[in-house]
Design a protein around this motif. Structure first.
Motif, PDB file in Angstrom:
ATOM      1  N   GLY A 166     -55.188  94.721  10.482  1.00 57.15           N
ATOM      2  CA  GLY A 166     -54.257  94.142  11.211  1.00 57.15           C
ATOM      3  C   GLY A 166     -54.063  92.667  10.947  1.00 57.15           C
ATOM      4  O   GLY A 166     -53.270  91.803  11.476  1.00 57.15           O
ATOM      5  N   HIS A 167     -55.138  92.011   9.989  1.00 53.83           N
ATOM      6  CA  HIS A 167     -55.080  90.566   9.513  1.00 53.83           C
ATOM      7  C   HIS A 167     -54.773  90.312   8.431  1.00 53.83           C
ATOM      8  O   HIS A 167     -55.304  91.248   7.412  1.00 53.83           O
ATOM      9  CB  HIS A 167     -56.308  89.957  10.155  1.00 53.83           C
ATOM     10  N   VAL A 168     -54.169  89.299   8.020  1.00 53.92           N
ATOM     11  CA  VAL A 168     -53.814  88.975   6.383  1.00 53.92           C
ATOM     12  C   VAL A 168     -55.010  88.259   6.049  1.00 53.92           C
ATOM     13  O   VAL A 168     -55.465  87.179   6.696  1.00 53.92           O
ATOM     14  CB  VAL A 168     -52.423  88.082   6.543  1.00 53.92           C
ATOM     15  N   HIS A 169     -55.393  88.606   4.944  1.00 57.00           N
ATOM     16  CA  HIS A 169     -56.591  87.895   4.180  1.00 57.00           C
ATOM     17  C   HIS A 169     -56.156  87.576   2.728  1.00 57.00           C
ATOM     18  O   HIS A 169     -55.355  88.540   2.228  1.00 57.00           O
ATOM     19  CB  HIS A 169     -57.804  88.961   3.991  1.00 57.00           C
ATOM     20  N   GLU A 170     -56.651  86.665   2.120  1.00 55.91           N
ATOM     21  CA  GLU A 170     -56.457  86.311   0.682  1.00 55.91           C
ATOM     22  C   GLU A 170     -57.710  86.785  -0.106  1.00 55.91           C
ATOM     23  O   GLU A 170     -58.981  86.331   0.303  1.00 55.91           O
ATOM     24  CB  GLU A 170     -56.286  84.790   0.418  1.00 55.91           C
ATOM     25  N   ILE A 171     -57.509  87.735  -1.014  1.00 56.66           N
ATOM     26  CA  ILE A 171     -58.949  88.207  -1.676  1.00 56.66           C
ATOM     27  C   ILE A 171     -58.547  88.246  -3.215  1.00 56.66           C
ATOM     28  O   ILE A 171     -57.310  88.038  -3.510  1.00 56.66           O
ATOM     29  CB  ILE A 171     -59.006  89.731  -1.394  1.00 56.66           C
ATOM     30  N   PRO A 172     -59.569  88.255  -3.966  1.00 55.05           N
ATOM     31  CA  PRO A 172     -59.438  88.287  -5.441  1.00 55.05           C
ATOM     32  C   PRO A 172     -58.560  89.616  -5.896  1.00 55.05           C
ATOM     33  O   PRO A 172     -58.691  90.600  -5.119  1.00 55.05           O
ATOM     34  CB  PRO A 172     -60.794  88.380  -5.962  1.00 55.05           C
ATOM     35  N   VAL A 173     -57.726  89.293  -6.797  1.00 54.30           N
ATOM     36  CA  VAL A 173     -56.851  90.536  -7.162  1.00 54.30           C
ATOM     37  C   VAL A 173     -57.488  91.646  -7.837  1.00 54.30           C
ATOM     38  O   VAL A 173     -57.203  92.781  -7.436  1.00 54.30           O
ATOM     39  CB  VAL A 173     -55.716  89.860  -8.333  1.00 54.30           C
ATOM     40  N   ARG A 174     -58.632  91.486  -8.173  1.00 57.02           N
ATOM     41  CA  ARG A 174     -59.556  92.653  -8.793  1.00 57.02           C
ATOM     42  C   ARG A 174     -60.202  93.675  -7.609  1.00 57.02           C
ATOM     43  O   ARG A 174     -60.273  94.643  -7.761  1.00 57.02           O
ATOM     44  CB  ARG A 174     -60.811  92.041  -9.421  1.00 57.02           C
ATOM     45  N   GLU A 175     -59.832  92.912  -6.326  1.00 60.61           N
ATOM     46  CA  GLU A 175     -60.393  93.710  -5.099  1.00 60.61           C
ATOM     47  C   GLU A 175     -59.079  94.400  -4.607  1.00 60.61           C
ATOM     48  O   GLU A 175     -59.405  95.153  -3.496  1.00 60.61           O
ATOM     49  CB  GLU A 175     -61.156  92.825  -4.275  1.00 60.61           C
ATOM     50  N   VAL A 176     -57.990  94.199  -5.012  1.00 62.49           N
ATOM     51  CA  VAL A 176     -56.873  95.270  -4.332  1.00 62.49           C
ATOM     52  C   VAL A 176     -56.845  96.695  -4.698  1.00 62.49           C
ATOM     53  O   VAL A 176     -57.622  96.949  -5.944  1.00 62.49           O
ATOM     54  CB  VAL A 176     -55.711  94.414  -5.090  1.00 62.49           C
ATOM     55  N   VAL A 177     -56.998  97.486  -3.938  1.00 62.48           N
ATOM     56  CA  VAL A 177     -57.043  98.785  -3.992  1.00 62.48           C
ATOM     57  C   VAL A 177     -55.833  99.611  -3.567  1.00 62.48           C
ATOM     58  O   VAL A 177     -55.011  99.311  -2.927  1.00 62.48           O
ATOM     59  CB  VAL A 177     -58.238  99.386  -3.259  1.00 62.48           C
ATOM     60  N   VAL A 178     -55.633 100.605  -4.151  1.00 58.29           N
ATOM     61  CA  VAL A 178     -54.588 101.802  -3.589  1.00 58.29           C
ATOM     62  C   VAL A 178     -54.675 101.982  -2.056  1.00 58.29           C
ATOM     63  O   VAL A 178     -55.534 102.137  -1.570  1.00 58.29           O
ATOM     64  CB  VAL A 178     -54.861 103.035  -4.329  1.00 58.29           C
ATOM     65  N   GLY A 179     -53.560 101.636  -1.542  1.00 55.34           N
ATOM     66  CA  GLY A 179     -53.311 101.670   0.065  1.00 55.34           C
ATOM     67  C   GLY A 179     -53.312 100.356   0.598  1.00 55.34           C
ATOM     68  O   GLY A 179     -53.096 100.263   1.835  1.00 55.34           O
ATOM     69  N   ASP A 180     -53.597  99.312  -0.084  1.00 54.33           N
ATOM     70  CA  ASP A 180     -53.675  98.193   0.462  1.00 54.33           C
ATOM     71  C   ASP A 180     -52.028  97.593   0.850  1.00 54.33           C
ATOM     72  O   ASP A 180     -51.331  98.005  -0.222  1.00 54.33           O
ATOM     73  CB  ASP A 180     -54.270  96.962  -0.417  1.00 54.33           C
ATOM     74  N   VAL A 181     -52.023  96.950   1.739  1.00 52.82           N
ATOM     75  CA  VAL A 181     -50.570  96.491   2.232  1.00 52.82           C
ATOM     76  C   VAL A 181     -50.497  95.036   1.680  1.00 52.82           C
ATOM     77  O   VAL A 181     -51.219  94.050   2.262  1.00 52.82           O
ATOM     78  CB  VAL A 181     -50.290  96.462   3.737  1.00 52.82           C
ATOM     79  N   LEU A 182     -49.735  94.816   0.757  1.00 54.16           N
ATOM     80  CA  LEU A 182     -49.394  93.474   0.129  1.00 54.16           C
ATOM     81  C   LEU A 182     -48.397  92.632   1.147  1.00 54.16           C
ATOM     82  O   LEU A 182     -47.563  93.148   1.583  1.00 54.16           O
ATOM     83  CB  LEU A 182     -48.698  93.515  -1.293  1.00 54.16           C
TER      84      LEU A 182
END
Length: 259
Positions: free
Chosen positions: A124-140
């Protein structure tokens, strides 16, 4: 789920299909997916030392035969021919090295298209993360000026336009929205997809990631580029033909003299 099936789904069904939710993934689930599928990175180019690459261009079998032919030309009292042969080897090697260097630069340009950070919704919160940690199912969370970090299905959009010139050749930004895409089409041309490497020209949107790393359209292009071997140049083909003819004549003459 197959990518074409994802893009054909109504926006309301995308979260369930990808095991996500409007509030995004929970941190433990995101970590589990990261460990299971690996980081969101496109294939890296295996770079060789510059000196070794240059040396390889003038030490392959055909080049060695020409070096030998040049030496024999000098021994036989024909220095002009020897210098000409050496010049052919060096020019051909320089041309081959230049082609290989251009291919490497193209792959470096692809790698530069992937941003280093991404904004995602987690719990429920917007986080800024390294791109390499983006996974399938993440809401961009995508806004003007952002570069898309992975292939994602748009679920909501407002005046959203993308620059997808890298994938489609379109010179102008194109409209993208959450309307399901009918019929099979390339990911870069699907109107409900924000492909990796695209840049947000205007508006904002939220999109659910369905492909990361090498599985993205950008990753596929990079994979093909790294797997494709350089075809021999016209000069290399002609040199190989000349060497074969000269070798055949030399062997025939040697056999005749021996007989």
């Amino acid at each position: 789920m197959d990518q074409q099936q994802v893009v054909a789904l109504p926006a309301a069904a995308v979260h369930a299909a990808l095991g996500s939710a409007e509030d995004g993934l929970a941190a433990p689930e995101a970590l589990s997916r990261l460990r299971a599928r690996g980081p969101n990175e496109i294939p890296k180019l295996r770079r060789r030392n510059v000196a070794l690459r240059a040396l390889a261009q003038v030490t392959h079998v055909m080049a060695l035969l020409l070096w030998a032919a040049g030496v024999l030309a000098f021994v036989s009292g024909m220095p002009e021919l020897g210098w000409a042969i050496f010049a052919v080897v060096i020019l051909n090697g320089a041309f081959g090295f230049w082609q290989e260097h251009r291919a490497e630069r193209a792959l470096e340009a692809l790698e530069a298209l992937v941003p280093s950070r991404a904004r995602v919704v987690r719990e429920g919160h917007v986080h800024e993360i390294p791109v390499r940690e983006v996974v399938v199912g993440d809401v961009l969370v995508l806004e003007e000026g952002d570069r898309v970090p992975a292939d994602a299905r748009i679920v909501s959009a407002s005046l959203f336009r993308l620059d997808v010139s890298l994938l489609t050749g379109e010179s102008l930004p194109v409209d993208r929205d959450a309307t399901p895409c009918e019929g099979a089409r390339p990911i870069g041309e699907a109107g409900c997809v924000a492909p990796a490497g695209a840049t947000v020209a205007t508006g904002r949107a939220r999109a659910v990631v369905f492909a990361i790393g090498a599985a993205t359209e950008l990753g596929r292009i990079a994979r093909l580029a790294t797997a494709t071997r350089r075809a021999p140049s016209t000069l290399e083909v002609q040199v190989a033909r000349v060497v074969r003819v000269v070798t055949a004549i030399a062997v025939a003459m040697g056999a005749a003299v021996f007989a």
